[in-house]
Design an enzyme around this catalytic site. Structure first.
Site, PDB file in Angstrom:
ATOM      1  N   TYR A  23       0.808  -1.221   0.000  1.00  0.00           N
ATOM      2  CA  TYR A  23       0.000   0.000   0.000  1.00  0.00           C
ATOM      3  C   TYR A  23       0.843   1.274   0.000  1.00  0.00           C
ATOM      4  O   TYR A  23       0.357   2.353   0.332  1.00  0.00           O
ATOM      5  CB  TYR A  23      -0.961  -0.027   1.204  1.00  0.00           C
ATOM      6  CG  TYR A  23      -1.837  -1.262   1.187  1.00  0.00           C
ATOM      7  CD1 TYR A  23      -2.755  -1.474   0.163  1.00  0.00           C
ATOM      8  CD2 TYR A  23      -1.696  -2.252   2.156  1.00  0.00           C
ATOM      9  CE1 TYR A  23      -3.526  -2.622   0.102  1.00  0.00           C
ATOM     10  CE2 TYR A  23      -2.470  -3.403   2.106  1.00  0.00           C
ATOM     11  CZ  TYR A  23      -3.376  -3.580   1.078  1.00  0.00           C
ATOM     12  OH  TYR A  23      -4.135  -4.718   1.018  1.00  0.00           O
ATOM     13  N   HIS A 100      -9.017   1.932  -4.397  1.00  0.00           N
ATOM     14  CA  HIS A 100      -8.104   0.968  -3.783  1.00  0.00           C
ATOM     15  C   HIS A 100      -6.681   1.443  -4.009  1.00  0.00           C
ATOM     16  O   HIS A 100      -6.341   1.866  -5.124  1.00  0.00           O
ATOM     17  CB  HIS A 100      -8.268  -0.430  -4.395  1.00  0.00           C
ATOM     18  CG  HIS A 100      -9.655  -0.980  -4.220  1.00  0.00           C
ATOM     19  ND1 HIS A 100     -10.094  -1.479  -3.022  1.00  0.00           N
ATOM     20  CD2 HIS A 100     -10.689  -1.049  -5.074  1.00  0.00           C
ATOM     21  CE1 HIS A 100     -11.365  -1.852  -3.151  1.00  0.00           C
ATOM     22  NE2 HIS A 100     -11.746  -1.595  -4.390  1.00  0.00           N
TER      23      HIS A 100
HETATM   24  C1  DHK Z   1      -7.107  -2.481   0.852  1.00  0.00           C
HETATM   25  C2  DHK Z   1      -7.208  -3.568   1.630  1.00  0.00           C
HETATM   26  O1  DHK Z   1      -7.072  -3.497   2.949  1.00  0.00           O
HETATM   27  C3  DHK Z   1      -7.440  -4.891   1.057  1.00  0.00           C
HETATM   28  O2  DHK Z   1      -8.245  -5.688   1.875  1.00  0.00           O
HETATM   29  C4  DHK Z   1      -8.056  -4.819  -0.288  1.00  0.00           C
HETATM   30  C5  DHK Z   1      -7.386  -2.464  -0.599  1.00  0.00           C
HETATM   31  C6  DHK Z   1      -7.337  -3.814  -1.194  1.00  0.00           C
HETATM   32  C7  DHK Z   1      -6.510  -1.455  -1.293  1.00  0.00           C
HETATM   33  O3  DHK Z   1      -5.802  -1.764  -2.226  1.00  0.00           O
HETATM   34  O4  DHK Z   1      -6.543  -0.291  -0.878  1.00  0.00           O
HETATM   35  O5  DHK Z   1      -8.035  -6.077  -0.890  1.00  0.00           O
END
Ligand code: DHK
Length: 148
Positions: A23, A100
């Site tokens: 992320y 996302h």
């Molecule tokens: C964030 C999450 O916490 C995951 O559970 C998802 C999403 C994707 C993201 O890419 O921000 O699968």
């Protein structure tokens, strides 16, 4: 002034702390600050919130029916499971942008089916914080088009 709700689901508060880098490196407070600044530039009030609890997210979506012109939502893990969040979003009249941080279609198959998408005007995925900021710009344009 227009109001926009930006909802973040479970574990989003851990962004920037997870070693895999899935992320990105920005912390959740940094992401929030960047989104607040972009919303101010775009001329609307942003209500940026995070919860690890499905019912709290449902309550906030219902609250947005009274107070907000648009919703951005990253329901995180609840994206793939929550009919309750889908039903709440379907009861909202304005534009909805699903966000996302990661490209969910590049990841495990269980992340490939989104209930949120059934209610979303559009989806931004895989662009990290840049995608959130693009989502805010798109929201400003969608709200302007709706008002025209
Ligand atoms: C964030 C999450 O916490 C995951 O559970 C998802 C999403 C994707 C993201 O890419 O921000 O699968």
């Amino acid at each position: 002034m227009k109001n926009v709700m930006f909802l973040n689901g479970p574990n989003a508060n851990l962004y920037g702390l997870d070693r895999s880098g899935t992320y990105g490196s920005d912390s959740f407070p940094q992401i929030e600050a960047a989104c607040m600044a972009r919303a101010a530039d775009l001329g609307f009030t942003l209500h940026f919130r995070q919860s690890n609890h499905e019912g709290v997210l449902v309550d906030w979506i219902q609250e947005a029916r009274q107070s907000c012109d648009g919703i951005l939502i990253n329901a995180a893990g609840l994206t793939y499971t929550s009919v309750a969040i889908l039903d709440a979003l379907l009861a909202f009249d304005g534009p909805i942008i699903e966000c996302h941080m990661s490209n969910i279609w590049k990841r495990e198959p269980f992340r490939h089916h989104s209930f949120v998408s059934k209610a979303a005007t559009g989806v931004v995925a895989g662009l990290g914080l840049r995608g959130y900021l693009l989502g805010l710009t798109a929201m400003a344009e969608l709200m302007n088009e709706a008002a025209a």
